[in-house]
Scaffold this motif. Structure first.
Motif, PDB file in Angstrom:
ATOM      1  N   GLY A  45       0.814  -1.206   0.000  1.00 52.43           N
ATOM      2  CA  GLY A  45       0.000   0.000   0.000  1.00 52.43           C
ATOM      3  C   GLY A  45       0.847   1.255   0.000  1.00 52.43           C
ATOM      4  N   THR A  48       2.241   1.677  -3.530  1.00 47.95           N
ATOM      5  CA  THR A  48       1.174   1.989  -4.480  1.00 47.95           C
ATOM      6  C   THR A  48       0.851   3.473  -4.488  1.00 47.95           C
ATOM      7  N   PRO A 142      -4.295  -3.225  -5.985  1.00 47.90           N
ATOM      8  CA  PRO A 142      -5.345  -3.010  -4.972  1.00 47.90           C
ATOM      9  C   PRO A 142      -6.442  -4.069  -4.948  1.00 47.90           C
ATOM     10  N   ASN A 169      -1.554   2.927   2.339  1.00 46.78           N
ATOM     11  CA  ASN A 169      -1.833   3.904   1.287  1.00 46.78           C
ATOM     12  C   ASN A 169      -1.591   5.323   1.787  1.00 46.78           C
ATOM     13  N   GLN A 367     -12.453  -0.382  -6.975  1.00 47.92           N
ATOM     14  CA  GLN A 367     -11.232   0.359  -7.258  1.00 47.92           C
ATOM     15  C   GLN A 367     -11.357   1.179  -8.535  1.00 47.92           C
TER      16      GLN A 367
END
Length: 431
Positions: A45, A48, A142, A169, A367
Motif C-alpha cells: 500500500g 502503491t 489493490p 496507502n 477500485q
C-alpha cells in the motif's frame, strides 16, 4: 487420498482414512502469519500510493518547467489514476487464474521499473504517457490485495486488515509527497521522482519477502463469459452500486483538494516553498489513524453511522479550507483527510464482505470507480481553480460530499423499507 481443499478452512479434528490432515486456519490477529501479512500489504500500500501520486506535490514545478497550466499538469496524476481505473478489472480477472500473490508481485515489478524511467521524460506528453503505463501496472495491486485479504483473513479481522492496507496507502501518499517536495526543492522534480522510485523498490522487495503464501486461493480458468456474468451480477446489486458510488465521490473530493492545494499555497498570500508544501502531506498520518480505526467505528456506529461521521468530518474540513488563515486551512486538511480515509476503509471493507462470489471482480469494480473519481476530481478541481480559484475547487468537492450523503440516506431508507417488508419471523432471524 485426502479430499481436495474447497477453499474453506479445514475443520479441526477432521480426518481421512489414511492420516489426519493438518488444519488450515485463516490468519487472525496475534498470530505470526497475520503480522507478516499485515506488514507485507502495508509495504504494498505504501509503494502503491507513493508511485501513483508521485507527481501531485510537484505540479507547480512541472508547470513551471514545461510552461503549462495547472489543468494540463494535472494530467500527470489523472493519466495514472485513469489507467488504473481502466485496467483494474481485467487484471483482477487474471488474478483469479494466476493468483493474487503473483499478480501483485508482477504489478509492483513493472510499476517500479517504469518509475525509474519517468524522471527521464523529455516533455509533458512523454511524462503523461509513462504515468499512464505506471497506473496500468499498479492496477494489479489493490483489487488483488483486497481479494487476498478476504480469502486469507478471518472475517472478524477483515475490516482491521483492510484498514492497515489503507493505512499503508495513506503513509505512502504522505511519504511520497514529503520526499518529492524536499528533493525537488534541493535537486529538482526529476531527482524527486527518481527518489520515490528507489524507495518503492525497497518496499517491493519487503513485500515479496514478507507475504505469506496463499492457502485458500484456488485458480479458476479464464472465462470471459463467466467474468461478464460475475461483473453484471455485481452491477445489479444495489448495495454494491451504492458502495461504488460512495468510493468514487469520496475520492473526487480527495483528488480535487490534494491536486490543487499546492498551487494555492505557492501563491500569495502564503508563498510557501516546494519543500514546505510537501511537508503539509504529513497530515496523511491522520488518515493512517482514521483508516485503522474504521473497524472500531463500524462496531460502535454501524456501517452507515460510520459513513455519516466520515462525510460530516470531510464537509467541515472543506469549509475550513476556505479560510485565508494558514492554520485554519491546515485544520481543514486534517479533517478532510481523516474523513476520507475512514470512509474509504469502511466502504472498501463492505464491498469485500458483501460479495459472496467473484470478490476480486467486486473489489476491482470498487477500485475502478474509486480511481475514476480521483481522475475526475483532480482534473475538475484544477480546471475550477484555473477558472475561479479555490472557492470553485471547494464547490466541486462539496457537491461530491452531497452525493455521498444522498447515497447513504437512500441506503438507510432502503434498509428500513426492506426490514418492514419482511415477515416478523424473518426479521427476528436476521437480527
Amino acid at each position: 487420498m485426502p479430499p481436495a481443499h474447497t477453499g474453506a478452512p479445514v475443520i479441526a479434528g477432521a480426518s481421512t482414512s489414511s492420516s489426519p490432515a493438518p488444519a488450515l486456519e485463516a490468519h487472525s490477529p496475534g498470530r505470526p502469519g497475520y503480522r507478516r501479512l499485515s506488514l507485507a500489504l502495508f509495504a504494498a500500500g505504501l509503494a502503491t500510493f507513493a508511485l501513483l501520486y508521485s507527481t501531485q506535490a510537484l505540479l507547480p514545478a512541472i508547470s513551471g518547467d514545461f510552461g503549462v497550466t495547472a489543468g494540463q499538469a494535472s494530467w500527470t496524476v489523472s493519466a495514472a489514476t485513469g489507467a488504473l481505473a481502466l485496467f483494474v478489472l481485467p487484471l483482477s480477472a487474471l488474478s483469479e487464474r494466476f493468483g493474487r500473490t503473483r499478480m501483485m508481485t508482477c504489478s509492483m515489478a513493472v510499476a517500479v521499473g517504469v518509475a525509474l524511467l519517468v524522471p527521464l521524460a523529455p516533455n509533458l506528453e512523454w511524462l503523461v504517457a509513462l504515468r499512464a503505463v505506471q497506473g496500468a501496472a499498479i492496477a494489479g495491486i489493490p483489487a488483488s490485495a483486497m481479494a487476498y485479504l478476504a480469502e486469507e483473513v478471518k472475517p472478524k479481522a477483515l475490516v482491521a486488515a483492510i484498514g492497515l492496507f489503507v493505512a499503508g496507502n495513506s503513509i505512502g501518499g504522505m511519504s511520497g509527497r514529503l520526499v518529492t517536495g524536499w528533493a525537488a526543492q534541493a535537486w529538482g522534480w526529476r531527482a524527486a521522482l527518481f527518489t520515490v522510485g528507489a524507495l518503492s523498490l525497497v518496499c517491493a522487495v519487503a513485500f515479496r519477502v514478507l507475504l505469506p503464501r496463499a492457502r485458500f486461493f484456488r485458480p479458476a480458468p479464464l472465462n470471459p463469459r463467466a467474468v461478464r456474468r460475475t461483473v453484471s451480477g455485481h452491477l445489479r446489486d444495489p448495495l454494491l452500486l451504492r458502495l461504488y458510488g460512495i468510493g468514487a465521490l469520496f475520492m473526487t473530493v480527495f483528488g480535487a483538494v490534494y491536486t490543487v492545494i499546492g498551487y494555492r499555497l505557492v501563491e500569495e498570500p502564503f508563498s510557501l516553498g516546494q519543500g514546505v508544501i510537501g511537508s503539509i502531506f504529513l497530515i496523511y498520518l491522520v488518515g493512517t489513524v482514521s483508516s485503522a480505526a474504521a473497524g472500531r467505528l463500524v462496531g460502535r456506529l454501524g456501517r452507515r453511522g460510520a459513513l455519516y461521521l466520515a462525510v460530516t468530518t470531510t464537509a467541515l474540513g472543506l469549509l475550513c479550507s476556505l479560510s485565508q488563515s494558514l492554520a485554519v486551512i491546515l485544520l481543514g486538511l486534517v479533517l478532510i483527510t481523516a474523513g476520507f480515509f475512514a470512509g474509504h476503509a469502511v466502504a472498501s471493507a463492505a464491498v469485500s464482505r458483501t460479495a459472496k462470489t467473484g470478490r476480486a471482480q467486486a473489489s476491482a469494480l470498487y477500485q475502478s470507480a474509486y480511481y475514476l473519481g480521483s481522475s475526475a476530481g483532480g482534473t475538475l478541481g484544477a480546471l475550477a481553480y484555473h477558472w475561479a480559484g479555490w472557492a470553485a475547487t471547494t464547490g466541486i468537492a462539496l457537491l461530491a460530499v452531497l452525493g455521498v450523503v444522498s447515497i447513504t440516506l437512500y441506503g438507510s431508507h432502503a434498509a428500513r423499507a426492506a426490514r418492514f417488508a419482511l415477515p416478523a419471523a424473518t426479521v427476528r432471524a436476521v437480527r
